[in-house]
Scaffold this motif. Structure first.
Motif, PDB file in Angstrom:
ATOM      1  N   ASP A 131     -44.194 -14.584  36.966  1.00 23.17           N
ATOM      2  CA  ASP A 131     -44.006 -15.866  36.299  1.00 23.17           C
ATOM      3  C   ASP A 131     -42.527 -16.120  36.130  1.00 23.17           C
ATOM      4  OD1 ASP A 131     -46.763 -16.300  35.964  1.00 23.17           O
ATOM      5  OD2 ASP A 131     -46.767 -14.887  34.269  1.00 23.17           O
ATOM      6  N   PRO A 132     -42.092 -17.313  36.438  1.00 19.91           N
ATOM      7  CA  PRO A 132     -40.671 -17.622  36.226  1.00 19.91           C
ATOM      8  C   PRO A 132     -40.326 -17.530  34.734  1.00 19.91           C
ATOM      9  CG  PRO A 132     -41.933 -19.580  36.839  1.00 19.91           C
ATOM     10  CD  PRO A 132     -42.867 -18.436  36.948  1.00 19.91           C
ATOM     11  N   VAL A 133     -39.131 -16.977  34.448  1.00 17.02           N
ATOM     12  CA  VAL A 133     -38.667 -16.822  33.057  1.00 17.02           C
ATOM     13  C   VAL A 133     -37.807 -18.025  32.706  1.00 17.02           C
ATOM     14  CG1 VAL A 133     -37.404 -15.349  31.478  1.00 17.02           C
ATOM     15  CG2 VAL A 133     -38.719 -14.343  33.354  1.00 17.02           C
ATOM     16  N   ARG A 134     -38.113 -18.599  31.528  1.00 21.99           N
ATOM     17  CA  ARG A 134     -37.349 -19.782  31.124  1.00 21.99           C
ATOM     18  C   ARG A 134     -35.941 -19.354  30.721  1.00 21.99           C
ATOM     19  NH1 ARG A 134     -40.833 -20.791  27.339  1.00 21.99           N
ATOM     20  NH2 ARG A 134     -42.768 -20.807  28.524  1.00 21.99           N
ATOM     21  N   PRO A 135     -34.893 -20.131  31.102  1.00 23.59           N
ATOM     22  CA  PRO A 135     -33.511 -19.743  30.751  1.00 23.59           C
ATOM     23  C   PRO A 135     -33.329 -19.630  29.240  1.00 23.59           C
ATOM     24  CG  PRO A 135     -33.618 -21.934  31.784  1.00 23.59           C
ATOM     25  CD  PRO A 135     -34.972 -21.390  31.839  1.00 23.59           C
ATOM     26  N   ARG A 136     -32.517 -18.610  28.812  1.00 23.13           N
ATOM     27  CA  ARG A 136     -32.252 -18.380  27.388  1.00 23.13           C
ATOM     28  C   ARG A 136     -30.766 -18.526  27.134  1.00 23.13           C
ATOM     29  NH1 ARG A 136     -35.760 -12.899  26.393  1.00 23.13           N
ATOM     30  NH2 ARG A 136     -37.597 -13.607  27.549  1.00 23.13           N
ATOM     31  N   PRO A 137     -30.365 -18.602  25.855  1.00 23.71           N
ATOM     32  CA  PRO A 137     -28.928 -18.666  25.529  1.00 23.71           C
ATOM     33  C   PRO A 137     -28.215 -17.402  26.009  1.00 23.71           C
ATOM     34  CG  PRO A 137     -30.257 -19.229  23.606  1.00 23.71           C
ATOM     35  CD  PRO A 137     -31.207 -18.785  24.664  1.00 23.71           C
TER      36      PRO A 137
END
Lengths: 424, 253
Positions: free
Chosen positions: A409-415
């Motif tokens: 699953d693609p990981v959503r961008p984080r700070p």
């Protein structure tokens, strides 16, 4: 300039398929048929040099090309490719006592063998006498060879060979001759030859002698130079490889040898056993991860209460077979019941072939219910009851197919500050 | 062709000569007895039963037989010599011509013994044997040796490859014996068959030999030169073939 220089030597023998067309008639008939020959590469890309005054050993299994190489150095065979340079006179001792005839005396035989080995004509007579002395056979100088023992003939052979007085000696398994004392004498001669800066090439299976005398060792396998170098290291590598081969061979033999192994006290016996797929067809090859059923039929000769039925699966590989799974009904908490003499029972054991691609065999046993104090009493034990293979597993390596699944699953961008991996 | 080479030839020939009569009581005496008895038998058969005749027929017949025996024995043994010593050939690099030469030398020893016996027999029969014409004998013998050695060198390596060569040669020797005036006189052959005698180098050699020993006359030098050229050519050709084939000899054994 090194006395022996071998560069890129290759030799291929053409072995005609039977019947060999040796006769002219066959040869003529053969002109109209394609010649069927098998090519046997006896030597491939062999290169080495032997410096002056060194003692080179050549080791390797039977058929590895040692003798072919020696014959090429001796000029008896012509290489198909590459070059051989030999500088100096050569005494090839590929066989001792060539041309010996039992009807001739020791002196006559030595005279002929000496001539074959190239004794210079003007000193030939003196050398013959020297040979008789070295071989300690002077009292028998004019005795016909047919009265000699094998040891005496060998002594005469090697004594002649050692008088050959060449710059280069080629020896093929000729060290072990005579009794211990005579061997010592020959070995001292080899030492002396080394001192005189003679070059010696020895082909031998006697690894002890190779380590003791040689400065340098070549190891040939399948006509190729495996490694060359310091005797102890090369001999060790050769021995390790030979041991590995022996283990593999023994392992390859094992499954067959065990196929007949069956033991037990016969209070109960298996009378049938097969592996089936879910749909009841016999399973000789099954898909990885599919369900299969082992069906066993047993017959009782004596009354048995709560016998233990068990089975196991072995993986059969090149390195032997090893058990990868065993189970019995008691371990699973299943009661087997009580049986009277003459009674038969069918046992159904469904299981999942969660295995790697490969070959497997099933063993099965019936044992008396253990009281916990004595060892198990086996009524019947059969190795290799059925064999099956597993196919279609996507895995490449391992023992079992654990039927893994992948989800990406693609990981959503984080700070940025939350990144777990610190910069180096 | 150094001394070492000839030393080897002599040793090989000596060995064969010595082992031929091992296990026999009379030993070397057989090498004299055998041709002696053989000669006498042939003489009586040809003279008494077949009524062949020529001037000095015993000398005519026996010399022809002896020269032919050398040719037959030398070429036959020479051709088989490489196979007979296959273990030596495959284990020691030596000049392999030596093995063929040794077979020829061995036949030459027999011929020498035979010629001495012939000389004694003819002298006993009251014939003149010693004379100036003997001076041509070495040339004739050299021609015989060159011819025989040439054939042996030519066929010996072929025989290693194809064993048929040996059998074929023994058949040719049988035919050759009757195509050469040995036990008959060449004048008795019809004119249309004369060619096979004239072009046969063995006829020339045997005729020259008879002229030198039996008839004590000098052979025609031109004919001798021709014979020499034939024998020399055979020898050169045989050596050339031998040298071409010998590097691969071990593989054919």
């Amino acid at each position: 300039m090194d006395p022996i220089e071998v560069r890129g030597v290759a030799k291929t023998f053409r072995i005609p398929h039977a019947p060999p067309r040796r006769r002219l008639v066959d040869q003529l008939a053969g002109l109209f048929r394609p010649m069927s020959v098998e090519l046997f590469a006896a030597l491939t890309e062999i290169s080495f040099q032997v410096p002056s005054g060194s003692f080179l050993g050549i080791i390797g299994a039977n058929g590895s090309g040692k003798s072919t190489l020696l014959k090429i150095i001796a000029g008896l065979l012509t290489p198909d490719a590459g070059e051989v340079h030999v500088r100096g006179t050569l005494a090839p001792l590929l066989e001792l006592g060539l041309g010996f005839h039992t009807g001739l005396t020791a002196r006559e035989n030595v005279a002929l063998y000496g001539a074959i080995l190239g004794f210079p004509a003007h000193t030939a007579a003196e050398r013959v006498e020297a040979v008789l002395d070295f071989a300690e056979l002077r009292p028998f100088a004019d005795t016909k060879l047919k009265g000699f023992s094998t040891g005496m003939v060998s002594r005469l052979g090697i004594a002649t060979a050692l008088q050959a007085d060449a710059d280069i000696l080629l020896l093929d398994e000729v060290l072990a001759v005579g009794d211990v004392r005579f061997q010592q004498k020959c070995l001292r001669t080899f030492e002396a030859l080394k001192q005189q800066r003679k070059t010696i090439v020895l082909v031998s299976h006697d690894l002890g002698a190779v380590q003791r005398f040689c400065d340098h060792v070549l190891w040939l396998a399948g006509g190729r130079l495996v490694t060359a170098g310091e005797p102890r290291a090369v001999v060790q590598a050769y021995l390790d490889a030979a041991r590995r081969d022996a283990l593999n061979e023994a392992a390859a033999r094992r499954p067959g040898a065990q196929a007949t192994r069956r033991f037990g006290d016969e209070c109960a016996r298996f009378v049938g056993g097969m592996l089936e797929r879910d749909d009841g067809t016999p399973a000789t090859s099954v898909r990885a991860g599919s369900r299969v059923v082992l069906r066993l039929t047993a017959e009782f000769r004596t009354a048995c209460a709560e016998p233990v039925f068990g089975f196991g699966v072995k993986q059969v590989g090149a390195l032997g077979s090893h058990v990868i799974y065993t189970i019995n009904n008691h371990q699973l908490g299943v009661s087997s019941g009580s049986f009277s003499p003459g009674e038969q029972v069918e046992i159904r054991i469904p299981f999942t072939a969660a295995l790697m691609n490969g070959h497997y065999s099933v063993f099965a046993m019936i044992a008396a219910h253990s009281n916990g104090h004595d060892g198990p009493i086996f009524h019947d034990w059969i190795n290799d009851l059925v064999a099956f293979s597993v196919e279609d597993s996507p895995c490449w390596e391992g023992l079992a197919d654990l039927a893994a699944e992948f989800r990406c699953d693609p990981v959503r961008p984080r700070p940025a500050q939350e990144r777990a991996i610190p910069a180096a | 062709m150094d001394r070492r080479f000839w030393h080897l030839v002599v040793q090989f020939a000596l060995k064969d000569f010595k082992i031929r009569y091992t296990h026999s009581v009379l030993g070397y005496a057989w090498s004299v007895l055998h041709p002696l008895v053989f000669s006498i038998v042939y003489y009586f058969v040809c003279k008494t039963f077949l009524h062949f005749d020529a001037a000095n027929f015993p000398g005519y017949l026996l010399l022809g037989m002896m020269l032919w025996a050398f040719f037959s024995e030398g070429s036959g043994n020479g051709i088989g010599s490489l196979l007979a010593r296959s273990s030596v050939i495959s284990k020691v690099p030596l000049q392999r011509e030596a093995i063929v030469y040794a077979a020829i030398l061995n036949a030459l020893i027999t011929l020498a013994i035979n010629l001495v016996i012939l000389g004694v027999l003819l002298t006993l029969a009251g014939e003149r044997v010693i004379g100036w014409s003997l001076a041509t004998l070495p040339v004739t013998l050299l021609e015989l040796i060159l011819l025989t050695t040439g054939i042996a060198l030519l066929l010996a390596p072929l025989h290693v490859r194809y064993h048929d060569v040996g059998y074929l040669w023994s058949v040719l020797l049988q035919i050759g014996f009757w195509m050469t005036p040995i036990i008959y006189v060449d004048k008795t052959i019809p004119a249309r068959l004369q060619w096979m005698i004239v072009y046969n180098p063995m006829t020339r050699i045997i005729t020259q030999g008879r002229e030198a020993i039996v008839y004590q006359t000098f052979s025609d030098p031109k004919a001798m030169l021709h014979t020499f050229l034939i024998a020399g050519t055979v020898m050169l050709f045989g050596s050339w073939v031998f040298r071409r084939m010998q590097p691969r000899l071990v593989e054919y054994l």
